[in-house]
Motif scaffolding. Structure first.
Motif, PDB file in Angstrom:
ATOM      1  N   GLN A   1       0.833  -1.198   0.000  1.00 49.37           N
ATOM      2  CA  GLN A   1       0.000   0.000   0.000  1.00 49.37           C
ATOM      3  C   GLN A   1       0.874   1.256   0.000  1.00 49.37           C
ATOM      4  O   GLN A   1       1.940   1.277   0.617  1.00 49.37           O
ATOM      5  N   PRO A   2       0.438   2.301  -0.697  1.00 53.25           N
ATOM      6  CA  PRO A   2       1.188   3.563  -0.643  1.00 53.25           C
ATOM      7  C   PRO A   2       1.147   4.168   0.749  1.00 53.25           C
ATOM      8  O   PRO A   2       0.153   4.018   1.469  1.00 53.25           O
ATOM      9  N   ILE A   3       2.223   4.829   1.129  1.00 51.25           N
ATOM     10  CA  ILE A   3       2.275   5.557   2.394  1.00 51.25           C
ATOM     11  C   ILE A   3       2.313   7.035   2.044  1.00 51.25           C
ATOM     12  O   ILE A   3       3.356   7.586   1.699  1.00 51.25           O
ATOM     13  N   SER A   4       1.154   7.661   2.113  1.00 50.88           N
ATOM     14  CA  SER A   4       1.017   9.062   1.719  1.00 50.88           C
ATOM     15  C   SER A   4       0.929   9.930   2.964  1.00 50.88           C
ATOM     16  O   SER A   4       0.090   9.679   3.839  1.00 50.88           O
ATOM     17  N   LEU A   5       1.763  10.930   3.054  1.00 51.43           N
ATOM     18  CA  LEU A   5       1.806  11.815   4.207  1.00 51.43           C
ATOM     19  C   LEU A   5       1.067  13.107   3.878  1.00 51.43           C
ATOM     20  O   LEU A   5       1.255  13.680   2.805  1.00 51.43           O
ATOM     21  N   LYS A   6       0.230  13.546   4.809  1.00 53.50           N
ATOM     22  CA  LYS A   6      -0.559  14.758   4.608  1.00 53.50           C
ATOM     23  C   LYS A   6      -0.271  15.739   5.733  1.00 53.50           C
ATOM     24  O   LYS A   6      -0.048  15.330   6.873  1.00 53.50           O
ATOM     25  N   PRO A   7      -0.324  17.040   5.431  1.00 60.07           N
ATOM     26  CA  PRO A   7      -0.563  17.617   4.103  1.00 60.07           C
ATOM     27  C   PRO A   7       0.626  17.404   3.174  1.00 60.07           C
ATOM     28  O   PRO A   7       1.741  17.155   3.617  1.00 60.07           O
ATOM     29  N   SER A   8       0.374  17.497   1.873  1.00 57.56           N
ATOM     30  CA  SER A   8       1.453  17.372   0.898  1.00 57.56           C
ATOM     31  C   SER A   8       2.453  18.512   1.061  1.00 57.56           C
ATOM     32  O   SER A   8       2.086  19.622   1.452  1.00 57.56           O
ATOM     33  N   LEU A   9       3.702  18.224   0.755  1.00 55.04           N
ATOM     34  CA  LEU A   9       4.768  19.213   0.927  1.00 55.04           C
ATOM     35  C   LEU A   9       5.157  19.908  -0.373  1.00 55.04           C
ATOM     36  O   LEU A   9       5.942  20.858  -0.353  1.00 55.04           O
ATOM     37  N   PHE A  10       4.604  19.454  -1.504  1.00 55.25           N
ATOM     38  CA  PHE A  10       4.978  20.032  -2.796  1.00 55.25           C
ATOM     39  C   PHE A  10       3.726  20.223  -3.652  1.00 55.25           C
ATOM     40  O   PHE A  10       2.856  19.363  -3.698  1.00 55.25           O
ATOM     41  N   GLN A  11       3.685  21.372  -4.310  1.00 52.81           N
ATOM     42  CA  GLN A  11       2.547  21.707  -5.152  1.00 52.81           C
ATOM     43  C   GLN A  11       2.999  21.906  -6.590  1.00 52.81           C
ATOM     44  O   GLN A  11       4.021  22.555  -6.852  1.00 52.81           O
ATOM     45  N   HIS A  12       2.245  21.348  -7.509  1.00 51.65           N
ATOM     46  CA  HIS A  12       2.517  21.563  -8.934  1.00 51.65           C
ATOM     47  C   HIS A  12       2.150  22.989  -9.302  1.00 51.65           C
ATOM     48  O   HIS A  12       1.023  23.426  -9.079  1.00 51.65           O
ATOM     49  N   MET A  13       3.113  23.744  -9.845  1.00 50.46           N
ATOM     50  CA  MET A  13       2.838  25.149 -10.142  1.00 50.46           C
ATOM     51  C   MET A  13       2.855  25.446 -11.639  1.00 50.46           C
ATOM     52  O   MET A  13       2.528  26.541 -12.057  1.00 50.46           O
ATOM     53  N   GLY A  14       3.244  24.493 -12.457  1.00 56.25           N
ATOM     54  CA  GLY A  14       3.308  24.747 -13.892  1.00 56.25           C
ATOM     55  C   GLY A  14       1.924  24.861 -14.510  1.00 56.25           C
ATOM     56  O   GLY A  14       0.982  24.188 -14.101  1.00 56.25           O
ATOM     57  N   THR A  15       1.823  25.704 -15.515  1.00 58.25           N
ATOM     58  CA  THR A  15       0.575  25.845 -16.257  1.00 58.25           C
ATOM     59  C   THR A  15       0.627  25.088 -17.572  1.00 58.25           C
ATOM     60  O   THR A  15      -0.381  24.602 -18.067  1.00 58.25           O
ATOM     61  N   PHE A  16       1.852  24.958 -18.120  1.00 55.49           N
ATOM     62  CA  PHE A  16       2.024  24.283 -19.396  1.00 55.49           C
ATOM     63  C   PHE A  16       2.956  23.092 -19.230  1.00 55.49           C
ATOM     64  O   PHE A  16       4.020  23.194 -18.625  1.00 55.49           O
ATOM     65  N   SER A  17       2.533  21.956 -19.770  1.00 56.86           N
ATOM     66  CA  SER A  17       3.289  20.718 -19.644  1.00 56.86           C
ATOM     67  C   SER A  17       4.585  20.768 -20.447  1.00 56.86           C
ATOM     68  O   SER A  17       4.700  21.505 -21.435  1.00 56.86           O
ATOM     69  N   SER A  18       5.568  19.965 -20.014  1.00 53.86           N
ATOM     70  CA  SER A  18       6.805  19.843 -20.785  1.00 53.86           C
ATOM     71  C   SER A  18       6.574  19.040 -22.062  1.00 53.86           C
ATOM     72  O   SER A  18       7.421  19.038 -22.955  1.00 53.86           O
ATOM     73  N   TYR A  19       5.435  18.368 -22.180  1.00 54.62           N
ATOM     74  CA  TYR A  19       5.096  17.635 -23.393  1.00 54.62           C
ATOM     75  C   TYR A  19       4.273  18.522 -24.312  1.00 54.62           C
ATOM     76  O   TYR A  19       3.097  18.780 -24.086  1.00 54.62           O
ATOM     77  N   GLN A  20       4.909  19.049 -25.341  1.00 53.29           N
ATOM     78  CA  GLN A  20       4.278  19.844 -26.396  1.00 53.29           C
ATOM     79  C   GLN A  20       3.569  21.087 -25.867  1.00 53.29           C
ATOM     80  O   GLN A  20       2.710  21.645 -26.547  1.00 53.29           O
ATOM     81  N   GLY A  21       3.900  21.524 -24.647  1.00 54.73           N
ATOM     82  CA  GLY A  21       3.325  22.746 -24.113  1.00 54.73           C
ATOM     83  C   GLY A  21       1.843  22.674 -23.831  1.00 54.73           C
ATOM     84  O   GLY A  21       1.158  23.702 -23.756  1.00 54.73           O
TER      85      GLY A  21
END
Length: 464
Positions: free
Chosen positions: A287-307
């Motif tokens: 089972q995954p061991i997920s710790l909350k709250p998360s410590l990292f947030q995705h901030m990108g608006t455009f993906s590295s795949y084809q933008g």
């Protein structure tokens, strides 16, 4: 005889004259052209090799099994000879729209104290084959992070395309487009090379992407959770500090040589976040061991795949908060150095106590009268050490009792349910200021208890 010699000498002089004239004609433009400035030297030395150290507690590398053949170019910085506590790895490629690498690095370093920085190293793999992009990105890194590079807190690498397996004509699993298959397959190899190099640099390894923001003091919070996990004396392969993709995934360094080869061998089969889930299960963590709250947030608006537009956000991420100044007391039996105040201060710790009994308490005494608007209490660590039965109360009129501060009277707000309590807009019911907040245990339990977080929102007290 002398005539023939003189004839040969004359012919030689004529030949030299003709060659000289031919050279002048060829270079005539440069003799009369305006002087030009020499091009700016490229701040990139492709000849510097990064030496990789083997991992002493890896059976793969002790026995030289399954060698992974790759050579690294050291673009900036150099790892210190002394192993750090944490290695943070991220791979970056050129994006068609916005680039987030610099912002990600700034977030990592600015949200870490000097002491935290000294115990970690960030390894960046510039994985794009576009030389001009690598040059411009490296120039920016050298300018902004000169101190981190000098103090062995940042290392920048590149791996030549010659070391990559085929990236086109691959298996189209899941009916993905060929371009998509090539992109995610190369990403797997990028991570494989990054992890392989980083294996010996720290005791633990944290995988991030190049478009994230970090919580304040994320290092200390990770270290605290590792201690908690080790104290349970149960085996684990991966701890998750984010619910998204390949962000915030933590490994023991002893597992990295195996993980690097796993990603390389199956690079064209599926995306990296799917592969890492299979890797976790293969190493017997079901089972995954997920710790909350998360410590990292995705901030990108455009993906590295084809933008492509990317709106992914981690709903469990929480911005740093500042509770009002207060003293914290508890009569529960504290485990080691996990003191009650750690549940109040946003510094990465938590309060951990032996089995609480009915009537035990944790009391927060505010330095100044405070109008409380919202309260959030979180207990437990995933599925264990949850506080099952307790009331949450606010109090007024500070007194001293048994050498501890408390309040003369308390008002009931609600009960903790499934280890959680949340109440908003408290000031609409309780208009006056408060001096205390108390968690009062209403039924004993054999399980230990973790009070992970007490967060309070306030507003200015209006005496009129």
């Amino acid at each position: 005889m002398r005539f023939q010699c003189k004839k040969k000498t004359t012919a030689l002089i004529v030949l030299l004259f003709l060659l000289g004239g031919f050279y002048v004609i060829i270079n005539l433009g440069s003799f009369f052209a305006a002087p030009t400035t020499s091009p700016e030297p490229i701040p990139l030395n492709f000849d510097r090799k990064a030496e990789r150290l083997s991992v002493s507690d890896s059976w793969l590398e002790q026995g030289h099994y399954l060698p992974l053949s790759v050579s690294y170019q050291l673009l900036a910085g150099a790892p210190c000879t002394q192993q750090r506590y944490l290695t943070v790895g991220l791979s970056s490629v050129k994006r068609t729209k916005e680039n987030y690498l610099i912002s990600t690095l700034q977030s990592l370093f600015s949200h870490s104290s000097d002491e935290e920085r000294s115990s970690m190293v960030v390894v960046v793999l510039l994985a794009d084959f576009d030389t001009s992009w690598r040059v411009s990105t490296l120039k920016e890194i050298n300018t902004i992070f000169a101190s981190e590079l000098e103090q062995c807190q940042l290392v920048v690498l590149h791996v030549s395309q010659d070391w990559y397996p085929p990236l086109t004509g691959l298996k189209r699993n899941y009916n993905d487009a060929p371009e998509r298959v090539s992109f995610r397959s190369k990403q797997n190899v990028d991570y494989s090379f990054l992890i392989h190099y980083s294996a010996s640099l720290g005791q633990f390894y944290l995988q991030l992407e190049d478009d994230v923001s970090a919580a304040k003091n994320f290092f200390t919070k990770i270290k605290t959770h590792i201690k908690l996990q080790e104290a349970k004396q149960t085996s684990w392969t991966m701890l998750e500090f984010s619910t998204l993709g390949y962000i915030g995934k933590l490994y023991k360094s002893a597992h990295l040589p195996l993980l690097a080869r796993f990603l390389f061998i199956f690079y064209q089969e599926m995306p990296c976040d799917w592969l890492m889930s299979h890797f976790r299960v293969l190493l017997t963590q079901e089972q995954p061991i997920s710790l909350k709250p998360s410590l990292f947030q995705h901030m990108g608006t455009f993906s590295s795949y084809q933008g492509n537009h990317n709106k992914l956000k981690d709903m469990n991420f929480e911005e740093s908060y500042n509770n009002p100044p207060a003293e914290v007391y508890s009569d529960m039996s504290t485990y080691k150095s996990h003191y009650p105040k750690l549940a109040w201060d946003d510094v990465g710790g938590f309060f951990w106590a032996h089995s609480p009994q009915k009537g035990n308490y944790l009391t927060v005494v505010f330095q100044n009268p405070t109008v409380v608007t919202d309260i959030v209490v979180e207990t437990g660590d995933g599925r264990t050490d949850i506080l099952h039965s307790a009331n949450v109360e606010i109090g007024h009129s500070v007194i001293t009792y048994n050498k501890e501060k408390t309040c003369r009277a308390f008002k009931f707000l609600g009960t903790i349910e499934k280890g959680m309590f949340e109440m908003l807009n408290i000031d609409k019911t309780y208009h006056s200021s408060s001096n205390c907040l108390r968690i009062l245990v209403t039924d004993g339990q054999s399980d230990w208890v973790i009070i992970r977080k007490i967060r309070v929102s306030t507003k200015q007290y209006d005496a009129t």
